[in-house]
Design a protein around this motif. Structure first.
Motif, mmCIF file in Angstrom:
data_model
loop_
_atom_site.group_PDB
_atom_site.id
_atom_site.type_symbol
_atom_site.label_atom_id
_atom_site.label_comp_id
_atom_site.label_asym_id
_atom_site.label_seq_id
_atom_site.Cartn_x
_atom_site.Cartn_y
_atom_site.Cartn_z
ATOM 1 N N GLY A 140 18.169 36.042 16.095
ATOM 2 C CA GLY A 140 17.347 36.851 15.196
ATOM 3 C C GLY A 140 16.681 38.025 15.897
ATOM 4 N N SER A 141 16.773 38.105 17.205
ATOM 5 C CA SER A 141 16.107 39.181 17.952
ATOM 6 C C SER A 141 16.462 39.031 19.431
ATOM 7 N N ALA A 142 16.092 40.046 20.210
ATOM 8 C CA ALA A 142 16.208 39.906 21.672
ATOM 9 C C ALA A 142 15.205 38.858 22.146
ATOM 10 N N THR A 143 14.043 38.814 21.527
ATOM 11 C CA THR A 143 13.037 37.809 21.899
ATOM 12 C C THR A 143 13.638 36.412 21.812
ATOM 13 N N GLU A 144 14.343 36.152 20.712
ATOM 14 C CA GLU A 144 14.956 34.826 20.563
ATOM 15 C C GLU A 144 16.055 34.607 21.611
ATOM 16 N N GLU B 155 8.203 42.548 33.361
ATOM 17 C CA GLU B 155 9.096 42.173 32.249
ATOM 18 C C GLU B 155 8.410 42.408 30.904
ATOM 19 N N HIS B 156 9.226 42.458 29.862
ATOM 20 C CA HIS B 156 8.714 42.562 28.489
ATOM 21 C C HIS B 156 7.970 41.272 28.132
ATOM 22 N N SER B 157 7.040 41.366 27.186
ATOM 23 C CA SER B 157 6.263 40.176 26.817
ATOM 24 C C SER B 157 7.172 39.037 26.324
ATOM 25 N N LEU C 127 15.667 38.987 34.958
ATOM 26 C CA LEU C 127 15.156 40.348 35.176
ATOM 27 C C LEU C 127 15.662 41.267 34.073
ATOM 28 N N MET C 128 14.830 42.246 33.691
ATOM 29 C CA MET C 128 15.283 43.211 32.704
ATOM 30 C C MET C 128 16.115 44.297 33.384
ATOM 31 N N LEU C 129 17.024 44.896 32.627
ATOM 32 C CA LEU C 129 17.807 45.998 33.199
ATOM 33 C C LEU C 129 16.983 47.284 33.159
ATOM 34 N N ASN D 126 13.261 49.030 32.010
ATOM 35 C CA ASN D 126 11.892 48.726 31.582
ATOM 36 C C ASN D 126 11.573 49.440 30.273
ATOM 37 N N SER D 127 10.896 48.726 29.369
ATOM 38 C CA SER D 127 10.629 49.292 28.048
ATOM 39 C C SER D 127 9.573 50.388 28.078
ATOM 40 N N GLU D 128 8.702 50.392 29.062
ATOM 41 C CA GLU D 128 7.631 51.394 29.085
ATOM 42 C C GLU D 128 7.987 52.621 29.912
ATOM 43 N N CYS E 200 19.849 38.613 32.302
ATOM 44 C CA CYS E 200 19.393 39.999 32.270
ATOM 45 C C CYS E 200 18.979 40.365 30.845
ATOM 46 N N ASP E 201 17.764 40.864 30.695
ATOM 47 C CA ASP E 201 17.284 41.387 29.415
ATOM 48 C C ASP E 201 17.716 42.854 29.341
ATOM 49 N N ALA E 202 18.764 43.101 28.558
ATOM 50 C CA ALA E 202 19.314 44.464 28.471
ATOM 51 C C ALA E 202 18.930 45.138 27.158
ATOM 52 N N ALA E 203 17.816 44.684 26.557
ATOM 53 C CA ALA E 203 17.436 45.216 25.237
ATOM 54 C C ALA E 203 17.234 46.731 25.250
ATOM 55 N N GLN E 204 16.635 47.259 26.316
ATOM 56 C CA GLN E 204 16.409 48.710 26.353
ATOM 57 C C GLN E 204 17.614 49.467 26.887
ATOM 58 N N ALA E 205 18.489 48.786 27.593
ATOM 59 C CA ALA E 205 19.561 49.481 28.311
ATOM 60 C C ALA E 205 20.848 49.620 27.503
ATOM 61 N N ILE F 120 20.498 41.209 24.129
ATOM 62 C CA ILE F 120 20.388 42.536 23.500
ATOM 63 C C ILE F 120 19.789 42.382 22.101
ATOM 64 N N ASN F 121 19.364 43.492 21.520
ATOM 65 C CA ASN F 121 19.014 43.513 20.096
ATOM 66 C C ASN F 121 19.561 44.784 19.480
ATOM 67 N N ALA F 122 19.847 44.738 18.168
ATOM 68 C CA ALA F 122 20.554 45.856 17.529
ATOM 69 C C ALA F 122 19.656 47.062 17.263
ATOM 70 N N HIS F 123 18.362 46.805 17.009
ATOM 71 C CA HIS F 123 17.540 47.915 16.503
ATOM 72 C C HIS F 123 17.187 48.957 17.551
ATOM 73 N N LYS F 124 17.456 48.655 18.830
ATOM 74 C CA LYS F 124 17.187 49.676 19.857
ATOM 75 C C LYS F 124 18.340 50.663 19.957
ATOM 76 N N PHE F 125 19.515 50.311 19.423
ATOM 77 C CA PHE F 125 20.631 51.266 19.469
ATOM 78 C C PHE F 125 21.100 51.628 18.054
ATOM 79 N N ALA G 225 5.070 48.937 22.453
ATOM 80 C CA ALA G 225 4.686 48.712 21.060
ATOM 81 C C ALA G 225 4.490 47.233 20.780
ATOM 82 N N CYS G 226 5.000 46.396 21.665
ATOM 83 C CA CYS G 226 4.955 44.954 21.408
ATOM 84 C C CYS G 226 3.707 44.301 21.994
ATOM 85 N N THR G 227 2.840 45.072 22.665
ATOM 86 C CA THR G 227 1.624 44.460 23.189
ATOM 87 C C THR G 227 0.426 45.064 22.464
HETATM 88 C C1 LIG Z 1 13.082 45.088 27.253
HETATM 89 C C2 LIG Z 1 12.825 44.400 25.942
HETATM 90 N N1 LIG Z 1 13.090 43.094 25.822
HETATM 91 C C3 LIG Z 1 12.896 42.436 24.675
HETATM 92 C C4 LIG Z 1 12.405 43.070 23.561
HETATM 93 C C5 LIG Z 1 12.186 42.279 22.325
HETATM 94 O O1 LIG Z 1 12.988 42.750 21.286
HETATM 95 P P1 LIG Z 1 12.811 42.186 19.792
HETATM 96 O O2 LIG Z 1 11.477 42.672 19.337
HETATM 97 O O3 LIG Z 1 13.931 42.766 19.034
HETATM 98 O O4 LIG Z 1 12.844 40.751 19.867
HETATM 99 C C6 LIG Z 1 12.111 44.434 23.632
HETATM 100 C C7 LIG Z 1 11.535 45.145 22.473
HETATM 101 O O5 LIG Z 1 10.738 46.044 22.614
HETATM 102 C C8 LIG Z 1 12.329 45.120 24.861
HETATM 103 O O6 LIG Z 1 12.042 46.406 24.990
#
Ligand SMILES: Cc1ncc(COP(=O)(O)O)c(C=O)c1O
Length: 396
Positions: A81-85, A111-113, A159-161, A163-165, A188-193, A211-216, A337-339
């Protein structure tokens, strides 16, 4: 599979927060449309409507595997349902499958929250003991630090690929080589990459990737976890056995179709977009630095996304800049935006050891398909005016 039919609408020109989410691409919306309408079948049923839905899910799985250069025969894709999941599934699934208590995990303070909180939850329950790698002013974790943090029986490195910030890229391939040499699994959390820099699952050498779809420019509410063949993890959600028993629940067929279409499109456009966005990014940096004094560019600028830019502006509060820019029709961010809705002091910039004034005055500008040279110039102009008015105390 996906046809490029239209450019994004002009309304998105002043949207500069693509790291938070990107608008749905018209091509992706078109690919999803039948599955929100006449093709409504449940992918677990065996009559034609259901088989059609199952086929659409499998086609999206293949699109993900091909876009991320994963071995089609050896790699599992679990839609979530999300990258978080996906991240929670990777962490908890691996820790539980390891049979160790506590399982030793290596991660990083920036890392992302989604990662921080999932690992902290395991820590508080005594299920994981986490070594948190520090970063220096560049924002990159040191691959040698990964090696030093290893213990006999370390269960996972996460580790994330990108960084979201800051958009800074971690040396994942190096960390993966270390992991492989010591027989440790790496996520690897590649959500931003994904879709912004080349993400090659096989070449990176990682075992799990989120990964998550809404970032691309795909839909919100859908993500995926890639799992290398031979890696066994425990599911978080039990039920009807969908997604190979790793994520029970009736599939979000339209969302999954959207994810597949979006990743395929993003990868097809990636090289040209990366060159274009890098040019826009440079234009914004030079524009702001020529108009505003006391501007700092945060993080390693040679290992970073072409699309994300983090600036520290002296003598102003980032959230005030964001609010006033919003009043002028520009969407930018102060932090993640997530914090705490992006208004909390950034844990990333703080971990990088940046001076308090730069952390307080930090803004994130993240570019995407709708932005142009002219909208970048409009952004610079508005930023210069807003910062000037804040410094004069006019907008206090
Ligand atoms: C690096 C990273 N990981 C995970 C997430 C979580 O993504 P989602 O909110 O789609 O679960 C984000 C979203 O900002 C992100 O930037």
């Amino acid at each position: 599979m996906v046809e490029l039919t239209a450019m994004p609408s002009p309304e998105t020109a002043h949207y500069f927060d693509h790291a938070a989410t990107a608008p749905l691409a018209p091509e992706v919306q078109e690919a999803m449309r039948p599955y929100l309408g006449e093709r409504f079948g449940n992918a677990s049923t065996i009559y034609p409507l259901g088989v059609e839905a199952a086929y659409a899910v499998e086609r999206a799985r293949l699109q993900v595997l091909r876009a991320l250069h994963a071995d089609e025969a050896q790699t599992r894709v679990v839609f979530t349902g999300s990258a978080t999941e996906a991240i929670n599934l990777a962490h908890k699934g691996m820790v539980w499958a390891s049979g160790r208590r506590p399982a030793h995990v290596i991660s990083c303070v920036t890392e992302h929250s989604a990662s921080l909180q999932s690992l902290r939850w395991l820590e508080t329950r005594g299920e994981a003991a986490v070594t948190w790698l520090p970063v220096g002013v560049t924002g990159r974790a040191d691959p040698a630090g990964v090696e030093r943090a290893l213990r006999p029986g370390t269960a996972l490195i996460s580790l994330m690929l990108a960084n979201s910030e800051t958009g800074v890229l971690h040396p994942i391939a190096e960390a993966a080589r270390t992991a492989r040499a010591h027989g440790v699994l790496i996520h690897c959390d590649a959500a931003q990459a994904a879709g912004k820099v080349p993400v090659d699952f096989a070449a990176l050498g990682v075992d799990l990737l989120s990964i998550n779809a809404h970032k691309f420019h795909g839909p919100k509410g859908v993500g995926a976890l890639l799992i290398r063949g031979g890696v066994e993890i425990e599911p978080l959600i039990h039920g009807g056995g969908q997604e190979g028993g790793l994520r029970a629940g009736t599939e979000n067929v339209a969302g999954i179709v959207g994810l597949g279409a979006a990743i395929e499109l993003a990868v097809r456009l990636r090289e040209a977009e990366a060159t274009r966005l890098l040019g826009l990014r440079r234009r914004v940096i030079e524009g702001v630095q020529s108009r505003v004094r006391g501007v700092h560019v945060h993080g390693d600028q040679t290992h970073c996304l072409p699309s994300t830019l983090n600036l520290g502006i002296e003598d102003v509060e980032g959230p005030r800049v964001v609010a006033l820019m919003g009043e002028r029709g520009f969407s930018i961010a102060a932090g993640s935006a997530c914090t705490a809705r992006g208004t909390a002091r950034s844990h990333v910039l703080t971990a990088m050891g940046l001076p308090e004034a730069q952390v307080a005055g930090a803004i994130r500008i993240s570019l995407g398909r709708g932005n142009t040279a002219s909208s970048a110039d409009d952004l610079v102009e508005a930023l210069a005016e807003v910062i000037d008015s804040l410094r004069r105390g006019e907008s206090a």
